[in-house]
Design an enzyme around this catalytic site. Structure first.
Site, PDB file in Angstrom:
ATOM      1  N   CYS A 121      39.726  41.127  46.869  1.00  0.00           N
ATOM      2  CA  CYS A 121      39.603  41.860  45.606  1.00  0.00           C
ATOM      3  C   CYS A 121      38.324  42.695  45.590  1.00  0.00           C
ATOM      4  O   CYS A 121      38.336  43.870  45.205  1.00  0.00           O
ATOM      5  CB  CYS A 121      39.628  40.876  44.438  1.00  0.00           C
ATOM      6  SG  CYS A 121      39.669  41.656  42.810  1.00  0.00           S
ATOM      7  N   CYS A 122      37.204  42.083  46.012  1.00  0.00           N
ATOM      8  CA  CYS A 122      35.945  42.830  46.074  1.00  0.00           C
ATOM      9  C   CYS A 122      36.051  44.007  47.029  1.00  0.00           C
ATOM     10  O   CYS A 122      35.498  45.077  46.775  1.00  0.00           O
ATOM     11  CB  CYS A 122      34.806  41.908  46.515  1.00  0.00           C
ATOM     12  SG  CYS A 122      34.246  40.695  45.289  1.00  0.00           S
ATOM     13  N   CYS A 171      31.845  41.856  37.554  1.00  0.00           N
ATOM     14  CA  CYS A 171      33.140  41.878  36.871  1.00  0.00           C
ATOM     15  C   CYS A 171      33.222  40.718  35.882  1.00  0.00           C
ATOM     16  O   CYS A 171      32.718  39.623  36.141  1.00  0.00           O
ATOM     17  CB  CYS A 171      34.270  41.781  37.886  1.00  0.00           C
ATOM     18  SG  CYS A 171      34.418  43.232  38.963  1.00  0.00           S
ATOM     19  N   CYS A 228      34.429  37.210  36.947  1.00  0.00           N
ATOM     20  CA  CYS A 228      33.684  36.604  38.058  1.00  0.00           C
ATOM     21  C   CYS A 228      32.212  36.352  37.736  1.00  0.00           C
ATOM     22  O   CYS A 228      31.439  36.027  38.646  1.00  0.00           O
ATOM     23  CB  CYS A 228      33.784  37.498  39.289  1.00  0.00           C
ATOM     24  SG  CYS A 228      35.474  37.808  39.832  1.00  0.00           S
ATOM     25  N   CYS A 242      29.292  40.152  47.285  1.00  0.00           N
ATOM     26  CA  CYS A 242      30.615  40.766  47.174  1.00  0.00           C
ATOM     27  C   CYS A 242      30.957  41.633  48.374  1.00  0.00           C
ATOM     28  O   CYS A 242      32.082  42.090  48.508  1.00  0.00           O
ATOM     29  CB  CYS A 242      30.694  41.615  45.902  1.00  0.00           C
ATOM     30  SG  CYS A 242      29.513  42.973  45.878  1.00  0.00           S
TER      31      CYS A 242
END
Length: 251
Positions: free
Chosen positions: A121-122, A204, A207, A232
């Site tokens: 995702c990162c 985010c 997170c 990240c």
């Protein structure tokens, strides 16, 4: 660049040692005209550097990575910053097809399931947009400070970023968190209100959490992972060994 990265880093470390943050910004921007950029996530340190760039009209492009998962408070800080300084902050977004495919295959919260999923995702929301933002640049400024985490204490105020093939500068590297707050209050710099709720590192929304007294600065990021070094991928891409580190004597 015509000289080696080792020579560049060595010379710049000597040249910029002991200089103020604004002097570092000004000097580097002058040496790399049109090729110096600053990435902001609207955290406390980033707001200080943005203030120094905009207030001194330095020729440094300011950009941000909009992951589409930011806190509303972060967007409000972004808006307040635009109103305060009247200068552009260029947004970079994730590649839409990659986000759509990720959500289709794994849903919106796959990052909670594994470290691999979180890094995926990162990679989509941060690392790939960063590559586009840094493409063709020679100097990248960040808000990294040494005391933010143990692995960042091993970094230097001037580095060679092998992954992006450019120089990386941390003008606030030796600042303390207290010094940052003193500067923000003294100069009425807009800041993210989440900092007043125990957030020291703001990323985010899904997170990031506030930290408790005594916790590490990075404890609020990806807190469900049992790791001491949580990054990240923006600042732990392969740098290789420090090109100007002192040789270690054989024992």
């Amino acid at each position: 660049m015509q000289v080696s990265s080792e020579a560049l880093v060595h010379n710049l470390r000597q040249q910029l040692a002991g200089r103020s943050a604004v002097d570092v910004l000004n000097s580097v921007a002058a040496q790399f005209p049109g090729k110096a950029v600053f990435s902001t996530s609207f955290g406390l340190e980033d707001q200080i550097i943005t203030h120094l760039i905009f207030e001194n009209n330095l020729p440094i492009k300011v950009f941000t990575l909009d992951t589409a998962r930011n806190f509303q408070e972060t967007y409000s800080t972004w808006n307040k910053t635009l109103r305060r300084y009247g200068k552009a902050i260029e947004p970079y977004f994730p590649w839409r097809p990659a986000v759509e495919e990720l959500l289709l295959e794994k849903g919106p919260n796959s990052f909670y399931d594994s470290v691999e999923n979180r890094k995926e995702c990162c990679g989509i929301r941060k690392v790939e947009p960063l590559k586009r933002a840094l493409n063709g640049q020679h100097a990248w400024f960040t808000g990294i400070r040494a005391e933010q985490s143990a692995n960042r204490q091993d970094m230097h105020a001037v580095e060679w970023d092998a992954a992006h093939q450019l120089l990386k500068f941390h003008p606030l590297f030796d600042w303390t968190f207290e010094q940052c707050w003193e500067f923000v209050h003294a100069h009425s710099v807009p800041f993210n209100p989440l900092h007043q709720q125990g957030f020291v590192s703001i990323g985010c929304a899904p997170c990031t959490r506030a930290i408790q007294p005594g916790e590490d600065f990075r404890a609020g990021r990806w807190w469900w992972e049992d790791q001491s070094a949580r990054e990240c991928g923006l600042h732990n891409t392969p740098h290789g060994p420090d090109p100007v580190a002192e040789p270690v004597a054989a024992s």
